[in-house]
Design a protein around this motif. Structure first.
Motif, PDB file in Angstrom:
ATOM      1  N   ARG A 155       0.894  -1.537  -0.112  1.00 20.66           N
ATOM      2  CA  ARG A 155      -0.016   0.041  -0.017  1.00 20.66           C
ATOM      3  C   ARG A 155       0.931   1.336   0.016  1.00 20.66           C
ATOM      4  N   PRO A 156       0.481   2.184  -0.534  1.00 16.35           N
ATOM      5  CA  PRO A 156       1.281   3.448  -0.770  1.00 16.35           C
ATOM      6  C   PRO A 156       1.134   4.295   0.754  1.00 16.35           C
ATOM      7  N   ARG A 157       2.459   4.877   0.781  1.00 17.33           N
ATOM      8  CA  ARG A 157       2.504   5.737   2.002  1.00 17.33           C
ATOM      9  C   ARG A 157       1.919   7.491   1.660  1.00 17.33           C
ATOM     10  N   LYS A 158       0.970   7.721   2.506  1.00 21.09           N
ATOM     11  CA  LYS A 158       0.523   9.021   2.029  1.00 21.09           C
ATOM     12  C   LYS A 158       0.457  10.026   3.438  1.00 21.09           C
ATOM     13  N   LEU A 159       1.526  10.801   3.491  1.00 19.31           N
ATOM     14  CA  LEU A 159       1.590  11.844   4.714  1.00 19.31           C
ATOM     15  C   LEU A 159       1.956  13.225   4.085  1.00 19.31           C
ATOM     16  N   PRO A 160       1.503  14.187   4.987  1.00 17.89           N
ATOM     17  CA  PRO A 160       1.655  15.558   4.899  1.00 17.89           C
ATOM     18  C   PRO A 160       3.164  15.868   5.564  1.00 17.89           C
ATOM     19  N   ALA A 161       4.268  15.440   4.869  1.00 15.67           N
ATOM     20  CA  ALA A 161       5.598  15.539   5.509  1.00 15.67           C
ATOM     21  C   ALA A 161       6.451  16.503   4.963  1.00 15.67           C
TER      22      ALA A 161
END
Length: 272
Positions: free
Chosen positions: A69-75
């Motif tokens: 699964r893809p990593r999705k973060l406001p980083a």
């Protein structure tokens, strides 16, 4: 409909990602292996065998893997993403990637972008142990609402092309431009491998990948994107065929690639 034409559209991107000046995502330890050591790769490869031998597609030992699964973060801020792309892919950058990554303010951003294939989530850029695997096209497609089966099929197709032309890619010297003979040979290798009767035709010309490119439903209508958009090729265009842009007035394919890379990373890790 055949979509093999797309598989040469980002061959330059594939070559440039091989010049990634970074680290091992498996260990997180910065390394200067890229900028100082890559310059002799072409000479050593030529010493072992001619370009014709190295640039004939070969997928011996290749096997696809199941995507994560893809990593999705406001980083990452826009400035951080721009600096990451410049330091990681631009041979003429004044920014040291290990230094950029080591800065405390950039660690969360780097951790979002860079992951190893063994991790439970895949970020924007993938490693397989010590080796850079490239952009996570599958994850991008999933995040942008591609049709079911599309991300896995796309990963398999591009992974096969990468494997088929890995030896040819190693011939490309540091700082090579799109007109360099080694780059031309690499593009020709991928072109040959991706044809329906080529080494990777099983993956690049499959029914699943053809449907992926057009993103059509069983009723012939467009698959709706997660964000509500109805452009049936939007996910593919954003993630796979988004480089180069023809209307952005960038002066070179390399500049197009940097712009594409910034947009791509932003899909996974942008703050806004």
């Amino acid at each position: 409909m055949s979509i093999v034409r797309y598989f040469s559209a980002i061959s330059l991107a594939g070559a440039l990602t091989g010049l990634f000046y970074g680290c091992s995502a498996a260990t997180g330890a910065p390394s200067d292996a890229g900028k100082d050591s890559r310059g002799n790769v072409g000479d050593s490869a030529k010493a072992e065998g001619g370009a014709a031998d190295k640039c004939d597609p070969d997928i011996a030992g290749f096997a696809p893997i199941t995507i994560k699964r893809p990593r999705k973060l406001p980083a990452c801020s826009k400035d951080q993403i721009k600096a990451f792309v410049d330091a990681g892919f631009n041979a003429n950058s004044t920014i040291s990637f290990p230094s950029w990554q080591a800065e405390e303010a950039n660690k969360a951003c780097a951790a979002c972008i860079l992951t190893d294939v063994a991790q439970p989530e895949w970020g924007a850029f993938l490693f397989d142990g010590e080796n850079s695997r490239g952009f996570n096209l599958a994850g991008c497609l999933e995040l942008r609402g591609a049709a079911s089966g599309c991300p896995q099929a796309t990963d398999e197709a591009f992974a096969c092309l990468d494997a088929a032309c890995a030896d040819c890619k190693a011939l490309i010297p540091k700082g090579a431009t799109s007109s360099d003979p080694t780059m031309t040979a690499y593009e020709a290798c991928r072109d040959k491998a991706h044809k329906g009767d080529g080494a990777c035709g099983k993956y690049t010309a499959s029914e699943t990948i053809n449907k992926c490119a057009v993103n059509m439903g069983v009723d012939g209508g467009p698959i709706l994107r997660a964000d509500g958009g109805e452009d049936f090729v939007k996910a593919w265009e954003e993630c796979v065929a988004g480089m180069p842009e023809e209307t952005d007035k960038n002066p070179s394919a390399e500049a197009d690639f940097f712009q594409y890379a910034e947009r791509f990373v932003g899909i996974f890790c942008a703050m806004n």
